[in-house]
Design a protein around this motif. Structure first.
Motif, PDB file in Angstrom:
ATOM      1  N   CYS A  71       0.809  -1.218   0.000  1.00  0.00           N
ATOM      2  CA  CYS A  71       0.000   0.000   0.000  1.00  0.00           C
ATOM      3  C   CYS A  71       0.844   1.270   0.000  1.00  0.00           C
ATOM      4  CB  CYS A  71      -0.916   0.006   1.216  1.00  0.00           C
ATOM      5  SG  CYS A  71      -2.076  -1.381   1.262  1.00  0.00           S
ATOM      6  N   THR A  72       2.133   1.143   0.279  1.00  0.00           N
ATOM      7  CA  THR A  72       2.993   2.326   0.378  1.00  0.00           C
ATOM      8  C   THR A  72       3.844   2.535  -0.871  1.00  0.00           C
ATOM      9  OG1 THR A  72       4.826   1.100   1.418  1.00  0.00           O
ATOM     10  CG2 THR A  72       3.118   1.991   2.876  1.00  0.00           C
ATOM     11  N   HIS A  73       3.466   1.856  -1.943  1.00  0.00           N
ATOM     12  CA  HIS A  73       4.270   1.932  -3.168  1.00  0.00           C
ATOM     13  C   HIS A  73       3.376   2.135  -4.384  1.00  0.00           C
ATOM     14  CE1 HIS A  73       7.288   1.033  -6.196  1.00  0.00           C
ATOM     15  NE2 HIS A  73       6.520   0.081  -6.677  1.00  0.00           N
ATOM     16  N   SER A  74       3.783   3.018  -5.283  1.00  0.00           N
ATOM     17  CA  SER A  74       3.093   3.220  -6.560  1.00  0.00           C
ATOM     18  C   SER A  74       4.018   2.795  -7.684  1.00  0.00           C
ATOM     19  CB  SER A  74       2.720   4.697  -6.747  1.00  0.00           C
ATOM     20  OG  SER A  74       2.292   4.930  -8.077  1.00  0.00           O
ATOM     21  N   ASN A  75       3.518   1.916  -8.577  1.00  0.00           N
ATOM     22  CA  ASN A  75       4.365   1.456  -9.679  1.00  0.00           C
ATOM     23  C   ASN A  75       3.891   1.970 -11.030  1.00  0.00           C
ATOM     24  OD1 ASN A  75       2.033  -0.007  -9.969  1.00  0.00           O
ATOM     25  ND2 ASN A  75       3.014  -2.016  -9.980  1.00  0.00           N
ATOM     26  N   LEU A  76       3.058   3.007 -11.021  1.00  0.00           N
ATOM     27  CA  LEU A  76       2.525   3.534 -12.281  1.00  0.00           C
ATOM     28  C   LEU A  76       2.886   4.999 -12.489  1.00  0.00           C
ATOM     29  CD1 LEU A  76      -0.993   1.845 -12.367  1.00  0.00           C
ATOM     30  CD2 LEU A  76       1.053   1.196 -13.635  1.00  0.00           C
ATOM     31  N   GLY A  77       3.960   5.426 -11.881  1.00  0.00           N
ATOM     32  CA  GLY A  77       4.415   6.787 -12.103  1.00  0.00           C
ATOM     33  C   GLY A  77       3.645   7.848 -11.330  1.00  0.00           C
TER      34      GLY A  77
ATOM     35  N   ALA B 211      12.330  -4.210   5.535  1.00  0.00           N
ATOM     36  CA  ALA B 211      13.430  -3.992   4.609  1.00  0.00           C
ATOM     37  C   ALA B 211      13.570  -5.116   3.589  1.00  0.00           C
ATOM     38  CB  ALA B 211      14.736  -3.838   5.391  1.00  0.00           C
ATOM     39  N   ALA B 212      13.036  -6.300   3.891  1.00  0.00           N
ATOM     40  CA  ALA B 212      13.163  -7.433   2.970  1.00  0.00           C
ATOM     41  C   ALA B 212      12.067  -7.457   1.915  1.00  0.00           C
ATOM     42  CB  ALA B 212      13.154  -8.745   3.749  1.00  0.00           C
ATOM     43  N   TRP B 213      11.087  -6.572   2.047  1.00  0.00           N
ATOM     44  CA  TRP B 213      10.017  -6.522   1.034  1.00  0.00           C
ATOM     45  C   TRP B 213      10.499  -5.746  -0.178  1.00  0.00           C
ATOM     46  CZ3 TRP B 213       7.227  -2.504  -1.267  1.00  0.00           C
ATOM     47  CH2 TRP B 213       6.112  -2.911  -2.007  1.00  0.00           C
ATOM     48  N   LYS B 214      10.323  -6.318  -1.359  1.00  0.00           N
ATOM     49  CA  LYS B 214      10.743  -5.678  -2.598  1.00  0.00           C
ATOM     50  C   LYS B 214       9.570  -5.653  -3.575  1.00  0.00           C
ATOM     51  CE  LYS B 214      14.973  -5.483  -1.077  1.00  0.00           C
ATOM     52  NZ  LYS B 214      15.528  -4.191  -0.607  1.00  0.00           N
ATOM     53  N   PRO B 215       9.150  -4.476  -4.033  1.00  0.00           N
ATOM     54  CA  PRO B 215       8.019  -4.401  -4.955  1.00  0.00           C
ATOM     55  C   PRO B 215       8.345  -4.979  -6.320  1.00  0.00           C
ATOM     56  CG  PRO B 215       9.072  -2.257  -4.749  1.00  0.00           C
ATOM     57  CD  PRO B 215       9.715  -3.156  -3.733  1.00  0.00           C
ATOM     58  N   GLY B 216       7.352  -5.622  -6.916  1.00  0.00           N
ATOM     59  CA  GLY B 216       7.494  -6.101  -8.278  1.00  0.00           C
ATOM     60  C   GLY B 216       8.235  -7.401  -8.441  1.00  0.00           C
ATOM     61  N   GLU B 217       8.691  -8.010  -7.357  1.00  0.00           N
ATOM     62  CA  GLU B 217       9.381  -9.287  -7.429  1.00  0.00           C
ATOM     63  C   GLU B 217       8.550 -10.316  -6.678  1.00  0.00           C
ATOM     64  OE1 GLU B 217      13.485  -9.036  -6.272  1.00  0.00           O
ATOM     65  OE2 GLU B 217      13.600  -6.920  -6.852  1.00  0.00           O
ATOM     66  N   ALA B 218       7.872 -11.188  -7.437  1.00  0.00           N
ATOM     67  CA  ALA B 218       6.887 -12.092  -6.851  1.00  0.00           C
ATOM     68  C   ALA B 218       7.456 -12.957  -5.743  1.00  0.00           C
ATOM     69  CB  ALA B 218       6.271 -12.977  -7.939  1.00  0.00           C
ATOM     70  N   ASN B 219       8.729 -13.392  -5.890  1.00  0.00           N
ATOM     71  CA  ASN B 219       9.275 -14.308  -4.898  1.00  0.00           C
ATOM     72  C   ASN B 219       9.655 -13.621  -3.594  1.00  0.00           C
ATOM     73  OD1 ASN B 219      11.243 -12.943  -6.328  1.00  0.00           O
ATOM     74  ND2 ASN B 219      12.769 -14.567  -6.148  1.00  0.00           N
ATOM     75  N   VAL B 220       9.722 -12.280  -3.577  1.00  0.00           N
ATOM     76  CA  VAL B 220      10.058 -11.592  -2.331  1.00  0.00           C
ATOM     77  C   VAL B 220       9.018 -10.554  -1.924  1.00  0.00           C
ATOM     78  CG1 VAL B 220      12.551 -11.942  -2.395  1.00  0.00           C
ATOM     79  CG2 VAL B 220      11.547 -10.025  -3.629  1.00  0.00           C
ATOM     80  N   SER B 221       8.035 -10.281  -2.758  1.00  0.00           N
ATOM     81  CA  SER B 221       7.023  -9.297  -2.381  1.00  0.00           C
ATOM     82  C   SER B 221       5.762  -9.945  -1.826  1.00  0.00           C
ATOM     83  CB  SER B 221       6.654  -8.420  -3.590  1.00  0.00           C
ATOM     84  OG  SER B 221       6.105  -9.204  -4.624  1.00  0.00           O
ATOM     85  N   LEU B 222       5.694 -11.275  -1.860  1.00  0.00           N
ATOM     86  CA  LEU B 222       4.553 -11.965  -1.273  1.00  0.00           C
ATOM     87  C   LEU B 222       4.764 -12.238   0.208  1.00  0.00           C
ATOM     88  CD1 LEU B 222       3.624 -14.546  -4.067  1.00  0.00           C
ATOM     89  CD2 LEU B 222       2.670 -12.276  -3.640  1.00  0.00           C
ATOM     90  N   VAL B 223       5.990 -12.067   0.683  1.00  0.00           N
ATOM     91  CA  VAL B 223       6.279 -12.212   2.114  1.00  0.00           C
ATOM     92  C   VAL B 223       6.776 -10.873   2.644  1.00  0.00           C
ATOM     93  CG1 VAL B 223       6.774 -14.681   2.030  1.00  0.00           C
ATOM     94  CG2 VAL B 223       8.606 -13.051   1.588  1.00  0.00           C
ATOM     95  N   ASN B 224       6.725 -10.723   3.951  1.00  0.00           N
ATOM     96  CA  ASN B 224       7.174  -9.486   4.612  1.00  0.00           C
ATOM     97  C   ASN B 224       6.406  -8.255   4.118  1.00  0.00           C
ATOM     98  OD1 ASN B 224       9.368 -10.898   5.978  1.00  0.00           O
ATOM     99  ND2 ASN B 224      10.383 -10.934   3.990  1.00  0.00           N
ATOM    100  N   ASP B 225       5.170  -8.450   3.715  1.00  0.00           N
ATOM    101  CA  ASP B 225       4.363  -7.364   3.143  1.00  0.00           C
ATOM    102  C   ASP B 225       3.752  -6.520   4.267  1.00  0.00           C
ATOM    103  OD1 ASP B 225       3.003  -5.750   1.381  1.00  0.00           O
ATOM    104  OD2 ASP B 225       1.479  -7.234   0.861  1.00  0.00           O
ATOM    105  N   LEU B 226       4.620  -5.820   4.999  1.00  0.00           N
ATOM    106  CA  LEU B 226       4.173  -5.053   6.155  1.00  0.00           C
ATOM    107  C   LEU B 226       4.827  -3.672   6.190  1.00  0.00           C
ATOM    108  CD1 LEU B 226       4.258  -7.637   9.101  1.00  0.00           C
ATOM    109  CD2 LEU B 226       2.245  -6.784   7.890  1.00  0.00           C
ATOM    110  N   ALA B 227       4.067  -2.703   6.681  1.00  0.00           N
ATOM    111  CA  ALA B 227       4.586  -1.356   6.912  1.00  0.00           C
ATOM    112  C   ALA B 227       3.853  -0.749   8.097  1.00  0.00           C
ATOM    113  CB  ALA B 227       4.422  -0.483   5.668  1.00  0.00           C
TER     114      ALA B 227
END
Length: 369
Positions: free
Chosen positions: A79-85, A121-137
């Motif tokens: 929710c804290t990230h925008s990937n559409l500019g 810090a381990a959450w990375k947007p746009g990378e399915a293998n690392v953005s499905l876990v640690n999805d917290l802010a």
């Protein structure tokens, strides 16, 4: 195509743009809380609605959230990230409405601004293998709320969890849970007016993997959980706009409600398809949540290995905070650097396994509920 319910996609639906309609068609996003009903007024007083704070679409709803401290809201990192500019600061530092019953209007809710956030810090947007876990802010509000925070799960019995040992959920498999959110009506219909709720049942890790993301074993270690409608043909669950909202066991009062998960994503079929709703397992991140609250309140130094801390600067842009030393709500510039604290055991327990390359083929169709 991964069906993570991003804040950016919700914005496009809300605007009803042609671009948004095409994108959401591809993701097969369909409805608001599927199979839900209007929630009782003033019952879930810890519930939060996040809105864009700046830009041409200021005021547009993004996601849900949960009050875990009078001055801190827990939500999904998505929710804290925008990937559409769009204006990233509008998502990093959203306006927050607490105890809102109506999506628009009303006078019973509290309105707050976000002045700082701590994202995993381990959450990375746009990378399915690392953005499905640690999805917290965690979001620090400009002033405390008068509403009662939701109750967090108890800490795991052991402060360290051996590699390969699953982290248990706060409640047993099969427990009846409630999901809430403002969601989104189907395209061309409009937005849901009242806060929605739906009853689901907690599934085990095998069921979650088989019915959701068999190609990505994100449920095996217990960092994620999932729930589905109890009836065999149920299509109940979360949907676009419900990301960041609570999956919980209702108590007698709002202060007694037990947080079980933070709504995170649906399956490839999209919401309303009968696939389970996935959430971050709150019990696996209790120490991370507690530590993050302390960091935002200036009660302890940051550990950049597990927390990305950003503070809203005087110009409204994000300013990195290496080590928080004072409440960010009162600061207009990054706090002075101090030696980082050693990683706490809970953060180590919540650290994801090595990233795996997502399978190239599409996930198999989910079984009917």
């Amino acid at each position: 195509m991964r069906c993570v319910l991003t804040a950016a996609l919700l914005l496009l639906v809300s605007l009803g743009s042609a671009q948004g309609r095409r994108r959401l068609d591809q993701d097969r996003v369909q409805a608001s809380i599927a199979g839900g009903r209007a929630a009782p007024a003033n019952r879930y007083r810890w519930n939060a609605l996040l809105r864009q704070s700046t830009g041409g679409f200021a005021g547009t709803s993004i996601c849900g959230g949960v009050l875990v401290h009078p001055q801190v809201v827990l939500t999904a990192a998505t929710c804290t990230h925008s990937n559409l500019g769009l204006d990233e600061n509008a998502f990093l530092f959203p306006d927050v409405d607490i105890n809102r019953v109506l999506r628009e209007g009303g006078s019973t809710h509290e309105s707050r601004s976000t002045v700082a956030l701590a994202r995993h810090a381990a959450w990375k947007p746009g990378e399915a293998n690392v953005s499905l876990v640690n999805d917290l802010a965690l979001l620090l509000l400009d002033k405390p709320s008068a509403q009662p925070p939701i109750r967090l799960p108890e800490l795991q019995p052991s402060p360290t969890v051996p590699v390969g040992s699953p982290l248990a959920a706060a409640v047993p498999v099969g427990t009846a849970l409630t999901a809430i959110g403002f969601g989104q009506y189907p395209l061309g219909v409009g937005q849901v007016k009242y806060l929605q709720q739906v009853e689901l049942a907690l599934l085990n890790a095998t069921q979650c993997n088989d019915r959701l993301l068999g190609e990505f074993p994100v449920f095996a270690k217990g960092q994620n959980i999932c729930a589905a409608g109890a009836e065999p043909d149920s299509t109940s669950g979360i949907c676009v706009g419900d990301t960041g909202s609570a999956l919980f066991v209702p108590g007698k009062t709002a202060a007694e409600d037990l947080l079980v998960g933070i709504s995170s994503f649906t399956g490839y079929g999209g919401c309303g398809s009968g696939e389970p709703s996935a959430a971050v397992n709150a019990a696996a991140y209790v120490r991370w949540i507690q530590r993050g609250v302390q960091i935002l309140l200036g009660e302890g130094p940051n550990n950049p290995q597990y927390f990305t801390v950003l503070q809203k600067g005087a110009d409204g842009t994000a300013q990195p905070v290496a080590n928080a030393t004072q409440p960010a709500a009162a600061a207009t510039q990054p706090a002075a650097a101090q030696p980082a604290a050693a990683a706490n055991s809970a953060a180590a327990a919540a650290k994801p396994a090595a990233a795996r390359r997502p399978a190239a083929k599409a996930a198999r169709p989910a079984a009917k509920a």
